[in-house]
Design a protein around this motif. Sequence first.
Motif, short mmCIF file in Angstrom:
data_model
loop_
_atom_site.label_atom_id
_atom_site.label_comp_id
_atom_site.label_asym_id
_atom_site.label_seq_id
_atom_site.Cartn_x
_atom_site.Cartn_y
_atom_site.Cartn_z
N THR A 155 0.83 -1.22 0.00
CA THR A 155 0.00 0.00 0.00
C THR A 155 0.86 1.27 0.00
N ILE A 156 1.99 1.20 -0.68
CA ILE A 156 2.93 2.32 -0.72
C ILE A 156 2.29 3.59 -1.27
N PHE A 157 1.41 3.46 -2.25
CA PHE A 157 0.82 4.65 -2.88
C PHE A 157 -0.54 5.02 -2.31
N SER A 158 -1.04 4.27 -1.32
CA SER A 158 -2.38 4.57 -0.81
C SER A 158 -2.47 4.81 0.69
N VAL A 159 -1.40 4.60 1.45
CA VAL A 159 -1.45 4.79 2.90
C VAL A 159 -0.29 5.67 3.35
N GLY A 160 -0.59 6.65 4.17
CA GLY A 160 0.43 7.49 4.77
C GLY A 160 0.23 8.96 4.48
N ASP A 161 0.68 9.78 5.43
CA ASP A 161 0.69 11.23 5.26
C ASP A 161 1.71 11.82 6.22
N GLN A 162 1.99 13.09 6.03
CA GLN A 162 2.92 13.80 6.90
C GLN A 162 2.33 15.16 7.22
N ASN A 163 1.98 15.35 8.47
CA ASN A 163 1.39 16.59 8.94
C ASN A 163 0.16 16.97 8.10
N GLY A 164 -0.65 15.95 7.75
CA GLY A 164 -1.88 16.16 6.99
C GLY A 164 -1.68 16.32 5.50
N VAL A 165 -0.45 16.19 5.02
CA VAL A 165 -0.15 16.36 3.61
C VAL A 165 0.30 15.03 3.02
N VAL A 166 -0.15 14.75 1.80
CA VAL A 166 0.28 13.55 1.09
C VAL A 166 1.21 14.00 -0.03
N SER A 167 2.45 13.53 0.01
CA SER A 167 3.42 13.85 -1.03
C SER A 167 3.19 12.96 -2.24
N ASP A 168 3.86 13.28 -3.32
CA ASP A 168 3.76 12.50 -4.55
C ASP A 168 5.17 12.23 -5.07
N ASN A 169 5.97 11.53 -4.25
CA ASN A 169 7.34 11.20 -4.62
C ASN A 169 7.36 9.96 -5.49
N VAL A 170 8.37 9.84 -6.33
CA VAL A 170 8.46 8.71 -7.26
C VAL A 170 9.64 7.83 -6.90
N PHE A 171 9.59 6.60 -7.38
CA PHE A 171 10.69 5.64 -7.25
C PHE A 171 11.40 5.57 -8.59
N PRO A 172 12.69 5.22 -8.59
CA PRO A 172 13.38 5.01 -9.87
C PRO A 172 12.68 3.89 -10.64
N PRO A 173 12.63 3.98 -11.96
CA PRO A 173 11.90 2.97 -12.74
C PRO A 173 12.39 1.54 -12.53
N GLU A 174 13.68 1.37 -12.22
CA GLU A 174 14.22 0.01 -12.04
C GLU A 174 13.96 -0.56 -10.65
N PHE A 175 13.37 0.22 -9.76
CA PHE A 175 13.10 -0.23 -8.40
C PHE A 175 11.82 -1.07 -8.39
N THR A 176 11.93 -2.34 -8.02
CA THR A 176 10.78 -3.25 -8.05
C THR A 176 9.93 -3.11 -6.79
N LEU A 177 8.64 -2.89 -6.99
CA LEU A 177 7.68 -2.81 -5.89
C LEU A 177 6.73 -3.99 -6.00
N PRO A 178 6.21 -4.46 -4.87
CA PRO A 178 5.21 -5.53 -4.93
C PRO A 178 3.91 -4.98 -5.52
N PRO A 179 3.01 -5.86 -5.94
CA PRO A 179 1.71 -5.38 -6.46
C PRO A 179 1.05 -4.49 -5.41
N GLN A 180 0.47 -3.38 -5.87
CA GLN A 180 -0.15 -2.41 -4.97
C GLN A 180 -1.65 -2.61 -4.90
N ARG A 181 -2.19 -2.35 -3.70
CA ARG A 181 -3.65 -2.42 -3.52
C ARG A 181 -4.17 -1.02 -3.35
#
Length: 181
Positions: A155-181
């Motif tokens: 849930t890397i792209f759907s859970v978490g915030d910082q001081n009420g703000v949700v950032s939109d940071n990216v990962f390098p394209p070669e960085f493997t992430l598990p399937p996201q829900r």
Amino acid sequence: MGAQRTATTIGIGVLAVILTACTPPPGPLIDAVRPSASARATPESPSTPAPLVDAGPCDAVAPVHAVADPADPEQLGGKTLEIPVDRGLLDTASGEAVLNAEGVPVAYRVAPGDVFSTIAARFCVAEDWLLIVNHARRDNNGLYAGDTLNLDAHTIFSVGDQNGVVSDNVFPPEFTLPPQR
């Protein structure tokens, strides 16, 4: 925009260090990524601290190791996924754990006075791993009471915030992430 770009650059630097299995030298990168004592969560209102429990060891938790099959989607940048285990309230990790249906911690609500390294220790996960699973939605430059930290690599792209703000940071394209829900 500049702060987000700086945070993204720092996040990519942390990912590169983890992927190369090197330990970075002490200096500004460490200080910028890991919150200092002054970056502890601040109380929104005075309250009685939660009772602490004996956290116990993390002995039963499997160590993180390189994935045997690079095509395996159940990985985080070439490392096996860490499964958090809640050892209970700690002095500077006394926030609320959010559990899934199986009782596995999947998120954490930061309490006043919490410290990032102690939160990682409470859940038997590496600090760097906790930074990575929160990289997309946080700039990792401080903790605030009420922040939500993600504990689930799915849930890397759907859970978490910082001081009420949700950032939109990216990962390098070669960085493997598990399937996201």
